[in-house]
Design a protein around this motif. Structure first.
Motif, short mmCIF file in Angstrom:
data_model
loop_
_atom_site.label_atom_id
_atom_site.label_comp_id
_atom_site.label_asym_id
_atom_site.label_seq_id
_atom_site.Cartn_x
_atom_site.Cartn_y
_atom_site.Cartn_z
N PRO A 1 0.91 -1.16 -0.12
CA PRO A 1 -0.33 0.00 -0.01
C PRO A 1 0.82 1.13 -0.07
O PRO A 1 1.64 1.59 0.47
N LEU B 1 -5.01 0.06 -5.10
CA LEU B 1 -4.69 0.31 -4.24
C LEU B 1 -4.63 -1.16 -3.79
O LEU B 1 -5.39 -1.95 -4.39
N VAL B 2 -4.21 -1.80 -2.39
CA VAL B 2 -4.05 -3.04 -2.06
C VAL B 2 -4.83 -3.02 -1.24
O VAL B 2 -4.78 -3.00 -0.30
N THR B 3 -4.88 -4.87 -0.84
CA THR B 3 -6.00 -4.41 0.04
C THR B 3 -4.98 -6.15 0.40
O THR B 3 -4.60 -6.74 -0.27
N ALA B 4 -6.28 -6.57 1.70
CA ALA B 4 -6.19 -8.06 2.39
C ALA B 4 -7.00 -8.14 3.24
O ALA B 4 -8.08 -7.25 3.73
N ASP B 5 -7.61 -9.63 3.07
CA ASP B 5 -9.45 -9.60 3.36
C ASP B 5 -9.09 -11.13 4.19
O ASP B 5 -7.89 -12.33 3.79
N HIS C 1 -10.25 -8.69 -6.16
CA HIS C 1 -9.64 -7.48 -6.04
C HIS C 1 -9.35 -7.93 -3.85
O HIS C 1 -9.28 -6.38 -3.24
N GLY C 2 -9.82 -8.67 -3.20
CA GLY C 2 -9.78 -8.77 -1.99
C GLY C 2 -10.93 -8.34 -0.48
O GLY C 2 -10.60 -8.13 0.57
N HIS C 3 -12.21 -8.09 -1.40
CA HIS C 3 -13.15 -8.45 -0.93
C HIS C 3 -14.08 -9.44 -0.49
O HIS C 3 -14.06 -10.10 -1.21
#
Lengths: 292, 556
Positions: free
Chosen positions: B403, B409-413, B420-422
């Motif tokens: 990030p 945009l960088v995501t993690a979940d 997309h990490g959602h």
């Protein structure tokens, strides 16, 4: 220029229709617009719970980790990339219950991050159990005889530990909440914003209950007076003051010394330590270990 | 030459550590290989502890129990450790209690002739240097270096003390000390496992470490913290192991190579986060420094009891790598692999070490750093149009950014998520694709794993099979068994999960050698390779495996 449209996500909401989280989300976006923060300059960090889903519903970098562990993850992110504006979005179950230990130690570390704690006084995602802030006597799904243990007063703990910024907002007033968030993010060091939040599904109080209790601190209130702030949050007159509750005296922030002495760049940008340096270090190792 | 084993014994706080460290250095300057290991009680003062130093002209890097020389700093130490003395070995102590010994009234002489009991330790070192036939001059050189910062007076007083111990021991040596160690031109670097590990981590590009103090892992973060300026690693003592590992994951998500270290109990607290690293595909290196359990167990002792725990750590299914270095030299290679493969496959990596491996000092002739170094796998953000953090690819590895690296945009979940990490609940489509993506990484990772090391396999019908820090003891055990006319070979694993594609040689008998009670490697190999286990040599008294132990307990 940043506009609120820049933050518009395209993920289907998992919150109940009419949830007060929507107004909190709106306040957060408005605060970012006012601060002219671009989505990629932000990192939202959350754990588990309804509040913790919030980062999915706006455009930003985010780390949605484990229940209770948003704060340690945020500390790591903040140290590794100090250029990011790091914001923890959490609920009172996540932050005061499962992760209470981390919040307490965050007060000691004083990292330059903002923690937004949604407080609806029970667990919503797991269907209505008592939370660390549920009042004594209140009947919840798992406490049908009424809650028997005392609620936790985290704002009092934060003030007692000289947290640089302690505020309380109300989900029913997103303009005030936005202003509090702007101040919180601008403040160097740990900023803690608790948001009082009605729940339309599991809540037992009608909106009028909140309206009777929630009030704004007036201009004559001095948030730099720790004693007065403590008295305010320990107040037992059943009122809920909102606004900036406390501004602690400035002190060193987490990793500040490291940034001054070693680097203030994102750690990922650093060249690895050279082999020559490592060789030299190894050759001196035995000596140094006996020199202590 | 025949190797010489010196055991220095005394109570915590009496200077066992100081005497041992200076002696190790003196031996190294003499050009000999030295292997040192320590066993001690979980207390700061009192008790009885030992520091064993094995001297040889080629590296053995394995422990031996029997002592040629026992140096006992007090009577209790003498009573406890005297059974270790070999028949032709000697005791050095303050009072005459047996035939083959050198009695020197260290404390009395230090007080009377040097004016302070503080010189006991330096006198003792002088005596040991004399007993093994090393040169006083070399010791003087080491002491001068050691005390230089404290001023000339301290240096000269210590040289007098060393000379005194040396002279008295020379007299006492007559007829009972056959050893002679002339100075050699060879050079070995003595390095402790924990020193190798911390240094290797810095070399591998580690920039962040958070940990909670727990023996025997604590010195790793301590070394990095004390040498922050040179090694450039940010260190933080966390409030607990859960915080430590989540901080490391956060830092890694934000682009820094990050690690944590702990022992079994703390590792148990980290297990949920290992699964988080697996799910969020965040590189993470965890050093698991084993000690005997269960629960608090024996905090300062050694064991290999957490192999299956490490391999199985974390709820749900996700790829992870488990490595177990054999010695200090191997630590450099394995730590490099740990960081590079964690980065390449975006997975948690567990490095299994133990008290013995971390606290022991190994001699390495040439630490070759030229082949070692970080390989980074972060993606170039400017080559990407529409960034998807969890893009499905053939080998399951998605392009990783951190990030703030660019406008992507960088995501993690930790929830099951889409590309997309959602959060997703799309069971028939996205969920299956993501599960299979992580499985694909496991398959690709398996292809990277090195086969076990084979030694003396040809012509041996019995094979000792071990893992991690017991390698050198097993190799020496093979030699001892050969003296008994028993021919055995060795198969030794340092890469334990995923297990490599490997065919165990046919028509051999396999003997499992482990520092635990239930032969965990044996269970693993039986289930993964279907081999039959002929016998087990295991040790579970909190002490390391030695060649002598292996010889005594092999009855095949």
């Amino acid at each position: 220029m940043v506009s609120i449209e820049d933050y518009k996500g395209n993920v289907e909401f998992q919150w109940c229709p009419g949830c007060s989280n929507f107004s909190i989300l709106n306040a957060i976006k408005m605060a970012f617009v006012e601060l002219e923060k671009m989505p990629h300059e932000l990192c939202l960090v959350s754990g588990i719970g309804q509040a913790a889903k919030l980062p999915h519903y706006l455009r930003c970098n985010f780390f949605n980790g484990l229940h209770g562990r948003a704060i340690p993850a945020a500390l790591g992110i903040h140290v590794a990339n100090p250029l990011l504006t790091t914001i923890v979005v959490t609920g009172e179950g996540d932050c005061y219950g499962e992760g209470g230990n981390h919040f307490i130690h965050a007060l000691r570390r004083n990292p330059d991050i903002t923690a937004v704690v949604h407080n609806n006084e029970f667990y919503a995602l797991t269907k209505g159990q008592a939370s660390p802030t549920t009042r004594i006597g209140e009947r919840r799904t798992l406490q049908i005889q009424g809650v028997e243990i005392a609620p936790l007063n985290m704002p009092a703990i934060a003030i007692a530990h000289n947290c640089p910024f302690v505020a309380r907002g109300f989900a029913g007033d997103s303009m005030q909440l936005k202003s509090l968030l702007v101040e919180a993010i601008k403040n160097p060091g740990l900023s803690y914003v608790e948001v009082i939040q009605p729940c339309i599904t599991w809540g037992t109080h009608p909106l009028s209950w909140y309206k009777e209790r929630v009030y704004k601190l007036g201009g004559d209130y001095d948030p730099t007076n720790r004693q007065a702030a403590l008295e305010k949050v320990l107040d037992t007159d059943d009122k809920i003051p909102t606004g900036i509750l406390f501004r602690g005296s400035p002190r060193k922030t987490f990793a500040e010394r490291f940034r001054k002495e070693i680097t203030n760049r994102p750690l990922a940008e650093l060249e690895p330590v050279s082999k020559e340096k490592i060789s030299e270090f190894i050759s001196r190792l035995r000596m140094s270990s006996t020199l202590q | 030459m025949e190797d010489i084993n010196i055991v220095i014994a005394g109570s915590a706080g009496e200077g066992v550590q100081t005497v041992g460290d200076v002696l190790v250095e003196t031996i190294a300057v003499h050009g000999y290989s030295v292997f040192a290991w320590q066993e001690f009680e979980s207390r700061i003062r009192g008790g009885q502890n030992s520091y064993s130093i094995r001297i040889s002209d080629k590296p053995v890097n394995a422990p031996r129990m029997k002592a040629d020389i026992l140096l006992a700093l007090n009577e209790g130490a003498c009573n406890k450790y005297e059974p270790l003395i070999k028949q032709d070995g000697i005791l050095i102590a303050q009072k005459k209690t047996r035939e083959r010994m050198i009695a020197i009234a260290f404390s009395e002489i230090a007080q009377r002739e040097l004016g302070n009991r503080i010189y006991i330790n330096t006198m003792v070192i002088g005596a040991l240097v004399a007993a093994v036939g090393m040169e006083l001059e070399v010791l003087n050189h080491v002491l001068t270096r050691k005390f230089a910062k404290k001023g000339d007076k301290v240096v000269s007083d210590n040289l007098v003390a060393a000379g005194k111990g040396y002279t008295l021991a020379r007299e006492g040596c007559r007829g009972i000390c056959p050893w002679l160690l002339p100075k050699l031109d060879t050079h070995y670097t003595p390095i402790a496992g924990k020193e190798a590990l911390s240094t290797a981590a810095a070399l591998a590009g580690c920039r962040f470490m958070a940990a909670y103090p727990m023996s025997p892992s604590t010195d790793i973060i301590t070394i990095l913290s004390q040498n922050e300026k040179e090694l450039g690693v940010f260190t933080e003592q966390a409030e607990d192991e859960i915080a430590a590992v989540n901080m490391a994951i956060g830092a890694s998500f934000a682009g820094a190579r990050a690690m944590t270290a702990t022992s079994g109990g703390g590792f148990a607290l980290m297990v949920e986060a290992i699964s988080l690293a697996g799910m969020t595909e965040t590189p993470l290196v965890i050093i698991l420094a084993q000690r005997p359990g269960p629960a608090t167990g024996l905090p300062t002792r050694t064991a290999q009891g957490d192999l299956l725990f490490a391999i199985n750590a974390g709820h749900g299914e996700f790829p992870k790598l488990v490595l177990a270095p054999a010695d200090a030299d191997d630590i450099f290679k394995k730590i490099m692999r740990a960081f590079n493969l964690a980065d390449k496959y975006q997975i948690p990596v567990i490095v299994l070490t133990d008290q013995f491996l971390l606290d022991s000092i190994f001699s390495v002739q040439d630490i070759n750093l030229s082949q070692l170094g970080p390989t980074y796998y972060l993606t170039d953000p400017f080559k990407i149009q529409d960034y998807k953090r969890y893009l499905v690819t053939d080998n399951g590895v998605s392009p990783r950014l951190y990030p703030g690296q660019a406008t992507h945009l960088v995501t993690a979940d930790s929830d099951e998520h889409d590309s997309h990490g959602h959060i997703t609940e799309d069971l028939s489509g996205t969920v299956i694709r993501m599960v299979e993506k992580r499985l694909a990484k496991y398959r690709a990772l398996k292809g990277e794993i090195n086969p076990p090391e084979e030694a003396d396999i040809e012509g041996a019908d019995k094979i000792l099979v071990g893992w991690g820090s017991s390698r050198n003891a097993i190799l020496e055990g093979i030699e001892l068994l050969r003296e008994d006319d028993i021919r055995v070979g060795m198969i030794h694993f340092t890469e334990l999960w995923p297990l490599p594609e490997y065919r165990f040689p046919e028509s051999k008998q396999y003997w499992i050698v482990e520092n635990n009670t239930t032969a965990q490697l044996g269970r693993l190999l039986r289930s993964e390779y279907g081999i039959t286990i002929a016998g087990v040599i295991n040790r579970y008294d909190g002490l390391p495996l030695t060649a002598g132990y292996i010889r005594r307990n092999f009855n095949g």
